[in-house]
Design a protein around this motif. Structure first.
Motif, PDB file in Angstrom:
ATOM      1  N   ARG A   2       0.764  -1.197   0.099  1.00 24.66           N
ATOM      2  CA  ARG A   2       0.102  -0.019   0.150  1.00 24.66           C
ATOM      3  C   ARG A   2       1.000   1.270  -0.099  1.00 24.66           C
ATOM      4  NH1 ARG A   2      -5.230  -0.698   0.393  1.00 24.66           N
ATOM      5  NH2 ARG A   2      -5.763  -3.071   1.186  1.00 24.66           N
ATOM      6  N   ALA A   3       0.332   2.420  -0.512  1.00 27.38           N
ATOM      7  CA  ALA A   3       0.899   3.554  -0.660  1.00 27.38           C
ATOM      8  C   ALA A   3       1.071   4.231   0.808  1.00 27.38           C
ATOM      9  CB  ALA A   3       0.406   4.714  -1.496  1.00 27.38           C
ATOM     10  N   ARG A   4       2.361   4.878   0.917  1.00 22.52           N
ATOM     11  CA  ARG A   4       2.415   5.819   1.963  1.00 22.52           C
ATOM     12  C   ARG A   4       1.887   7.231   1.748  1.00 22.52           C
ATOM     13  NH1 ARG A   4       8.584   5.653   3.845  1.00 22.52           N
ATOM     14  NH2 ARG A   4       9.114   5.356   1.809  1.00 22.52           N
ATOM     15  N   ARG A   5       0.877   7.535   2.364  1.00 25.54           N
ATOM     16  CA  ARG A   5       0.259   8.687   2.173  1.00 25.54           C
ATOM     17  C   ARG A   5       0.790   9.985   2.227  1.00 25.54           C
ATOM     18  NH1 ARG A   5      -5.285   7.674   1.433  1.00 25.54           N
ATOM     19  NH2 ARG A   5      -5.299   9.783   0.402  1.00 25.54           N
ATOM     20  N   ASP A  80      -5.549  13.016  -3.029  1.00 21.76           N
ATOM     21  CA  ASP A  80      -5.920  12.825  -1.513  1.00 21.76           C
ATOM     22  C   ASP A  80      -6.914  11.886  -1.051  1.00 21.76           C
ATOM     23  OD1 ASP A  80      -7.908  14.696  -2.013  1.00 21.76           O
ATOM     24  OD2 ASP A  80      -7.047  16.104  -0.611  1.00 21.76           O
ATOM     25  N   GLU A  83      -5.666   5.522  -3.073  1.00 24.17           N
ATOM     26  CA  GLU A  83      -4.523   5.006  -2.625  1.00 24.17           C
ATOM     27  C   GLU A  83      -3.968   4.109  -3.663  1.00 24.17           C
ATOM     28  OE1 GLU A  83      -4.447   3.062   1.901  1.00 24.17           O
ATOM     29  OE2 GLU A  83      -5.311   1.733   0.634  1.00 24.17           O
ATOM     30  N   ARG A  85      -1.282   0.815  -5.104  1.00 28.28           N
ATOM     31  CA  ARG A  85      -0.705  -0.398  -4.998  1.00 28.28           C
ATOM     32  C   ARG A  85      -0.071  -0.717  -6.213  1.00 28.28           C
ATOM     33  NH1 ARG A  85      -2.446  -5.763  -4.603  1.00 28.28           N
ATOM     34  NH2 ARG A  85      -4.597  -5.264  -5.163  1.00 28.28           N
ATOM     35  N   THR A 105     -10.585   5.964  -1.759  1.00 24.26           N
ATOM     36  CA  THR A 105     -10.718   5.784  -0.354  1.00 24.26           C
ATOM     37  C   THR A 105     -11.571   7.227   0.375  1.00 24.26           C
ATOM     38  OG1 THR A 105      -8.655   7.206  -0.121  1.00 24.26           O
ATOM     39  CG2 THR A 105      -8.401   4.456  -0.046  1.00 24.26           C
ATOM     40  N   SER A 150     -11.917   0.356  -7.770  1.00 20.24           N
ATOM     41  CA  SER A 150     -10.541   0.414  -8.068  1.00 20.24           C
ATOM     42  C   SER A 150     -10.606   0.582  -9.502  1.00 20.24           C
ATOM     43  CB  SER A 150      -9.592  -0.862  -7.520  1.00 20.24           C
ATOM     44  OG  SER A 150      -9.769  -0.807  -5.893  1.00 20.24           O
ATOM     45  N   LEU A 189       1.324  10.192  -5.126  1.00 16.88           N
ATOM     46  CA  LEU A 189       1.253   9.320  -3.910  1.00 16.88           C
ATOM     47  C   LEU A 189       2.708   8.747  -3.971  1.00 16.88           C
ATOM     48  CD1 LEU A 189      -2.342   7.893  -4.980  1.00 16.88           C
ATOM     49  CD2 LEU A 189      -1.687   9.081  -2.565  1.00 16.88           C
ATOM     50  N   VAL A 191       4.762   5.015  -3.092  1.00 15.84           N
ATOM     51  CA  VAL A 191       4.627   3.610  -2.679  1.00 15.84           C
ATOM     52  C   VAL A 191       5.764   2.977  -2.785  1.00 15.84           C
ATOM     53  CG1 VAL A 191       4.087   3.133  -5.296  1.00 15.84           C
ATOM     54  CG2 VAL A 191       3.280   1.557  -3.764  1.00 15.84           C
TER      55      VAL A 191
END
Length: 216
Positions: A2-5, A80, A83, A85, A105, A150, A189, A191
């Motif tokens: 998962r992405a780091r926001r 924002d 998300e 991946r 999200t 998605s 984003l 990731v």
């Protein structure tokens, strides 16, 4: 993965040379967005004034979205509210494949259309030359993402050293991170990139975003 926001600090001079890879593109000749060092996104355009009184919405209708909404009132997906991946899609002779998945999200529907932008970086945030090729056909399509929905794209690159790259050892620094810019957005984003080295001058090809999560 998962992405780091959180958004990372930009390296202005290096990113200027890599802007063509990081910028994202919408479909149908949409505008290209340049990367910025902040996590802010551009505000949506103001709606044109109506020349006639709006008709009352029938009971049970879908609420209106933001200006330029399509597909039942969904405005463009913002960075924002997404998300990202990246998942392995299996190797071939000298080639590697992965799927990139964007997931909504936010609490409301939105839409994406076209291609993501991408920039590879080392684990310590140093940009690696990235040459992103947008494949067509298939052409871009508008994909409406309900909350939790998605869209995915397929990535492909080579691990065979290209012209001017070392024939022995690593052809380039191994990426540890990727910056992903959704279509027509400016903010990105972050990731983790666990897919290994990218040879050929950082050449990565990508399909436009398609409905649904990645296969498999």
């Amino acid at each position: 993965m998962r992405a780091r926001r959180s958004l990372r600090p930009a390296y202005a001079l290096t990113l200027a040379a890599a802007a063509g890879a990081l910028c994202a593109c919408g479909g149908g000749g949409g505008s290209h967005a340049s990367p910025t060092p902040t996590g802010t996104t551009a505000s949506p355009p103001s709606p044109a004034p109506s020349l006639s009184p709006p008709s009352p919405a029938p009971t049970g209708s879908t609420p209106r979205g933001t200006p330029g909404a399509v597909g039942g009132g969904s405005g463009r997906c913002r960075t924002d509210g997404l998300e990202v991946r990246i998942s392995t899609a299996g190797p071939a002779a000298g080639q590697r494949f992965a799927f990139l998945t964007l997931t909504n999200t936010s609490g409301s529907a939105c839409h994406v259309r076209g291609y993501v932008g991408m920039l590879l970086l080392t684990a310590s945030d140093h940009p690696i030359p990235t040459n992103l090729e947008r494949l067509s056909p298939p052409g871009p399509q508008t994909v409406v993402l309900r909350p939790g929905g998605s869209a995915h794209a397929r990535l492909q690159w080579t691990i065979v050293p290209g012209a001017g790259e070392p024939a022995h050892g690593a052809c380039a620094p191994t990426p540890g991170l990727a910056w992903i810019t959704p279509p027509d957005e400016r903010a990105h984003l972050v990731v983790a990139w666990n897919q290994g080295v990218v040879c050929g001058g950082g050449h990565v090809s990508t399909t436009p975003l398609s409905p649904g999560p990645a296969p498999g």
